[in-house]
Design a protein around this motif. Structure first.
Motif, PDB file in Angstrom:
ATOM      1  N   SER A   1       0.947  -1.140  -0.045  1.00 19.61           N
ATOM      2  CA  SER A   1      -0.095   0.066   0.052  1.00 19.61           C
ATOM      3  C   SER A   1       0.846   1.143  -0.127  1.00 19.61           C
ATOM      4  O   SER A   1       2.127   1.283   0.584  1.00 19.61           O
ATOM      5  CB  SER A   1      -0.840  -0.110   1.163  1.00 19.61           C
ATOM      6  OG  SER A   1      -1.606   1.198   1.290  1.00 19.61           O
ATOM      7  N   ASN A   2       0.206   2.256  -0.639  1.00 23.60           N
ATOM      8  CA  ASN A   2       1.124   3.525  -0.701  1.00 23.60           C
ATOM      9  C   ASN A   2       0.324   4.617   0.094  1.00 23.60           C
ATOM     10  O   ASN A   2       0.575   6.036  -0.152  1.00 23.60           O
ATOM     11  CB  ASN A   2       1.211   4.086  -1.879  1.00 23.60           C
ATOM     12  CG  ASN A   2       0.087   4.411  -2.907  1.00 23.60           C
ATOM     13  OD1 ASN A   2      -1.162   3.980  -2.325  1.00 23.60           O
ATOM     14  ND2 ASN A   2       0.200   5.291  -3.764  1.00 23.60           N
ATOM     15  N   PHE A   3      -0.598   4.159   0.939  1.00 21.24           N
ATOM     16  CA  PHE A   3      -1.595   5.114   1.624  1.00 21.24           C
ATOM     17  C   PHE A   3      -0.889   5.291   3.113  1.00 21.24           C
ATOM     18  O   PHE A   3      -0.741   4.566   3.869  1.00 21.24           O
ATOM     19  CB  PHE A   3      -2.766   4.603   1.561  1.00 21.24           C
ATOM     20  CG  PHE A   3      -4.200   5.367   2.396  1.00 21.24           C
ATOM     21  CD1 PHE A   3      -4.521   6.483   1.913  1.00 21.24           C
ATOM     22  CD2 PHE A   3      -4.309   5.211   3.734  1.00 21.24           C
ATOM     23  CE1 PHE A   3      -5.171   7.283   2.365  1.00 21.24           C
ATOM     24  CE2 PHE A   3      -5.059   6.154   4.309  1.00 21.24           C
ATOM     25  CZ  PHE A   3      -5.617   7.085   3.568  1.00 21.24           C
ATOM     26  N   ILE A   4      -0.587   6.816   3.157  1.00 21.10           N
ATOM     27  CA  ILE A   4      -0.028   7.198   4.493  1.00 21.10           C
ATOM     28  C   ILE A   4      -1.042   7.714   5.175  1.00 21.10           C
ATOM     29  O   ILE A   4      -1.860   8.567   4.917  1.00 21.10           O
ATOM     30  CB  ILE A   4       1.126   8.400   4.336  1.00 21.10           C
ATOM     31  CG1 ILE A   4       2.381   7.842   3.409  1.00 21.10           C
ATOM     32  CG2 ILE A   4       1.578   8.743   5.686  1.00 21.10           C
ATOM     33  CD1 ILE A   4       3.416   8.831   3.145  1.00 21.10           C
ATOM     34  N   GLU A   5      -1.030   7.079   6.565  1.00 21.24           N
ATOM     35  CA  GLU A   5      -2.376   7.430   7.331  1.00 21.24           C
ATOM     36  C   GLU A   5      -1.966   8.669   8.270  1.00 21.24           C
ATOM     37  O   GLU A   5      -1.805   8.576   9.393  1.00 21.24           O
ATOM     38  CB  GLU A   5      -2.588   6.342   8.276  1.00 21.24           C
ATOM     39  CG  GLU A   5      -3.720   6.571   9.311  1.00 21.24           C
ATOM     40  CD  GLU A   5      -5.083   6.734   8.421  1.00 21.24           C
ATOM     41  OE1 GLU A   5      -5.850   7.615   8.845  1.00 21.24           O
ATOM     42  OE2 GLU A   5      -5.481   5.947   7.575  1.00 21.24           O
ATOM     43  N   HIS A   6      -1.745   9.904   7.360  1.00 15.69           N
ATOM     44  CA  HIS A   6      -1.218  11.126   8.169  1.00 15.69           C
ATOM     45  C   HIS A   6      -1.343  12.076   7.044  1.00 15.69           C
ATOM     46  O   HIS A   6      -1.780  12.020   5.987  1.00 15.69           O
ATOM     47  CB  HIS A   6       0.490  10.880   8.620  1.00 15.69           C
ATOM     48  CG  HIS A   6       0.621  11.873   9.583  1.00 15.69           C
ATOM     49  ND1 HIS A   6      -0.265  12.605  10.515  1.00 15.69           N
ATOM     50  CD2 HIS A   6       1.913  12.124  10.376  1.00 15.69           C
ATOM     51  CE1 HIS A   6       0.493  13.174  11.503  1.00 15.69           C
ATOM     52  NE2 HIS A   6       1.530  12.832  11.474  1.00 15.69           N
ATOM     53  N   PHE A   7      -1.130  13.444   7.531  1.00  8.20           N
ATOM     54  CA  PHE A   7      -1.373  14.544   6.637  1.00  8.20           C
ATOM     55  C   PHE A   7      -0.145  15.204   6.185  1.00  8.20           C
ATOM     56  O   PHE A   7      -0.182  16.107   5.322  1.00  8.20           O
ATOM     57  CB  PHE A   7      -2.236  15.727   7.445  1.00  8.20           C
ATOM     58  CG  PHE A   7      -1.629  16.158   8.772  1.00  8.20           C
ATOM     59  CD1 PHE A   7      -0.618  17.196   8.694  1.00  8.20           C
ATOM     60  CD2 PHE A   7      -1.836  15.646   9.598  1.00  8.20           C
ATOM     61  CE1 PHE A   7      -0.033  17.692   9.927  1.00  8.20           C
ATOM     62  CE2 PHE A   7      -1.501  16.018  11.135  1.00  8.20           C
ATOM     63  CZ  PHE A   7      -0.457  17.074  11.178  1.00  8.20           C
ATOM     64  N   TYR A   8       0.901  14.524   6.404  1.00 15.46           N
ATOM     65  CA  TYR A   8       2.621  14.680   5.829  1.00 15.46           C
ATOM     66  C   TYR A   8       3.316  13.546   5.884  1.00 15.46           C
ATOM     67  O   TYR A   8       2.903  12.546   6.920  1.00 15.46           O
ATOM     68  CB  TYR A   8       3.018  15.974   6.306  1.00 15.46           C
ATOM     69  CG  TYR A   8       3.399  15.944   7.820  1.00 15.46           C
ATOM     70  CD1 TYR A   8       4.827  15.664   8.109  1.00 15.46           C
ATOM     71  CD2 TYR A   8       2.602  16.140   8.841  1.00 15.46           C
ATOM     72  CE1 TYR A   8       5.195  15.687   9.480  1.00 15.46           C
ATOM     73  CE2 TYR A   8       2.906  16.278  10.067  1.00 15.46           C
ATOM     74  CZ  TYR A   8       4.276  15.920  10.390  1.00 15.46           C
ATOM     75  OH  TYR A   8       4.731  15.734  11.761  1.00 15.46           O
ATOM     76  N   CYS A   9       4.402  13.487   5.285  1.00 12.99           N
ATOM     77  CA  CYS A   9       5.453  12.456   5.240  1.00 12.99           C
ATOM     78  C   CYS A   9       5.938  12.569   6.822  1.00 12.99           C
ATOM     79  O   CYS A   9       6.911  13.325   6.961  1.00 12.99           O
ATOM     80  CB  CYS A   9       6.255  12.491   4.411  1.00 12.99           C
ATOM     81  SG  CYS A   9       5.630  11.940   2.807  1.00 12.99           S
ATOM     82  N   GLU A  10       5.786  11.857   7.694  1.00 15.58           N
ATOM     83  CA  GLU A  10       6.671  11.530   8.949  1.00 15.58           C
ATOM     84  C   GLU A  10       6.942  10.032   9.162  1.00 15.58           C
ATOM     85  O   GLU A  10       6.406   9.236   8.425  1.00 15.58           O
ATOM     86  CB  GLU A  10       5.419  11.909  10.204  1.00 15.58           C
ATOM     87  CG  GLU A  10       6.553  12.047  11.351  1.00 15.58           C
ATOM     88  CD  GLU A  10       5.348  12.758  12.486  1.00 15.58           C
ATOM     89  OE1 GLU A  10       5.866  13.190  13.475  1.00 15.58           O
ATOM     90  OE2 GLU A  10       4.170  12.787  12.279  1.00 15.58           O
ATOM     91  N   ILE A  11       8.085   9.850   9.741  1.00 15.06           N
ATOM     92  CA  ILE A  11       8.818   8.667   9.784  1.00 15.06           C
ATOM     93  C   ILE A  11       7.857   7.253  10.392  1.00 15.06           C
ATOM     94  O   ILE A  11       7.803   6.500   9.632  1.00 15.06           O
ATOM     95  CB  ILE A  11      10.120   8.940  10.875  1.00 15.06           C
ATOM     96  CG1 ILE A  11      10.931   9.698   9.887  1.00 15.06           C
ATOM     97  CG2 ILE A  11      10.591   7.343  11.007  1.00 15.06           C
ATOM     98  CD1 ILE A  11      12.505  10.087  10.696  1.00 15.06           C
ATOM     99  N   PRO A  12       7.358   7.497  11.651  1.00 19.53           N
ATOM    100  CA  PRO A  12       6.416   6.391  11.988  1.00 19.53           C
ATOM    101  C   PRO A  12       5.217   5.905  10.814  1.00 19.53           C
ATOM    102  O   PRO A  12       5.350   4.764  10.655  1.00 19.53           O
ATOM    103  CB  PRO A  12       5.658   6.821  13.159  1.00 19.53           C
ATOM    104  CG  PRO A  12       6.792   8.092  13.719  1.00 19.53           C
ATOM    105  CD  PRO A  12       7.217   8.669  12.462  1.00 19.53           C
ATOM    106  N   PRO A  13       4.584   6.813  10.343  1.00 18.43           N
ATOM    107  CA  PRO A  13       3.537   6.322   9.369  1.00 18.43           C
ATOM    108  C   PRO A  13       4.009   5.572   8.005  1.00 18.43           C
ATOM    109  O   PRO A  13       3.714   4.861   7.242  1.00 18.43           O
ATOM    110  CB  PRO A  13       2.648   7.378   9.251  1.00 18.43           C
ATOM    111  CG  PRO A  13       3.385   8.767   9.465  1.00 18.43           C
ATOM    112  CD  PRO A  13       4.125   7.986  10.444  1.00 18.43           C
ATOM    113  N   VAL A  14       5.315   6.193   7.609  1.00 16.95           N
ATOM    114  CA  VAL A  14       5.923   5.591   6.512  1.00 16.95           C
ATOM    115  C   VAL A  14       6.671   4.491   6.549  1.00 16.95           C
ATOM    116  O   VAL A  14       6.609   3.510   5.835  1.00 16.95           O
ATOM    117  CB  VAL A  14       6.931   6.725   5.900  1.00 16.95           C
ATOM    118  CG1 VAL A  14       7.710   6.232   4.568  1.00 16.95           C
ATOM    119  CG2 VAL A  14       6.380   8.131   5.356  1.00 16.95           C
TER     120      VAL A  14
END
Length: 306
Positions: A168-181
């Motif tokens: 999946s390429n869906f990041i459960e966040h509103f910007y790229c942060e280390i934990p969700p990536v």
């Protein structure tokens, strides 16, 4: 070797409720404008008035610069996504966003601890203050802050984006942060978890210890002062730094130093908004409102302009 198969990430954004979008856009737009005006204004005042050419304001000038850049790596993307039908970011764009926000966060942490040392020298050794906080030493501390911040970010970013992303390429966040990536990687992330925990923990704990030791000595020195007026004046010079540092460190530790940093809740997103968007706006406001010299110079400048 970089085995990444994805070229684009999709972001969850702030909300799926279309009725909230106008309010959120206006809110973050106002916050960003205030952040720019506050930090640029603080830097301008420090540069213009020679009475502020002291070590404390030297550090504050760079803190304002870092806050301005830090907010600019995240807030414009939030605003763009709020008015976009598709919330996405390229793989390269995500890597740059992670690198710069992690680097500037590290710079801010070291700068805050350097400012606590400056306050210790000013209150505990007032007669030797000019000899302790020389211009080369202040410049060296600022350069150290930037070096540490950007080097630790390079280590974290290179580790994160050398992993394989094949699902999946869906990041459960509103910007790229280390934990969700990290959560999206198909590879084993144990090594990157250790790298992130090491740098965040080391920087955070060392800075907190430096500030704890500094303020223990400061409070001890303040309590020995006989005049109540002098005590209040000494405490006021430290209160702004304490407030800003506490807000920043509490939210950072809440996000990163938990048992499972890859599972983000709504509280995590609120904490992320606070330290990445709200804190850069509040720092110059707190420093200006709680500093009589800055308030006097601001009023003086306004009167001249009028």
């Amino acid at each position: 070797m970089n085995k990444t198969q994805l070229t684009m990430f999709e972001l969850a954004g702030l909300t799926n409720d279309k009725n909230l979008v106008p309010f959120l856009f206006l809110f973050f737009f106002v916050v960003y404008v205030v952040t720019i005006l506050g930090n640029v204004g603080m830097m301008a005042i420090i540069q213009v008035f020679s009475s502020l050419h002291t070590p404390m304001y030297f550090f504050l000038n760079y803190l304002s610069l870092v806050d301005l850049l830090y907010s600019s790596t995240i807030t414009p993307k939030i605003l763009a996504d709020l008015v976009s039908l598709k919330k996405s970011i390229s793989f390269t764009g995500c890597a740059f966003q992670v690198y710069f926000y992690a680097a500037l966060a590290g710079v801010e942490v070291v700068l805050l601890s350097s400012m606590s040392y400056d306050r210790y020298a000013a209150i505990c050794h007032p007669l030797r203050y000019a000899l302790i906080m020389t211009k080369p030493k202040c410049t060296g501390l600022v350069l150290l802050s930037f070096a540490v911040g950007f080097l630790q970010s390079a280590a974290q970013t290179s580790c994160l984006f050398s992993l394989e992303y094949c699902g999946s390429n869906f990041i459960e966040h509103f910007y790229c942060e280390i934990p969700p990536v990290l959560k999206l990687s198909c590879s084993k992330t144990h090594q990157c978890d250790i790298v992130t925990f090491f740098f965040v923990g080391t920087l955070g704990i060392c800075s907190c210890l430096a500030m704890l030791v500094s303020y223990t000595l400061i409070i001890s020195a303040i309590l020995r002062m006989k005049s109540v007026h002098v005590r209040l004046k000494a405490f006021n010079t430290c209160s702004s730094h304490l407030i800003c540092s506490s807000m920043y460190f509490l939210t950072i530790f809440f996000i990163y130093l938990r048992s499972d940093t890859r599972v983000l809740s709504k509280q995590d997103k609120v904490a992320s908004i606070f330290y990445s968007v709200i804190t850069p706006m509040l720092n110059p406001i707190i420093y200006s409102l709680r500093n009589q010299e800055v308030k006097r110079l601001v009023l003086q400048s306004v009167k001249k302009c009028c």
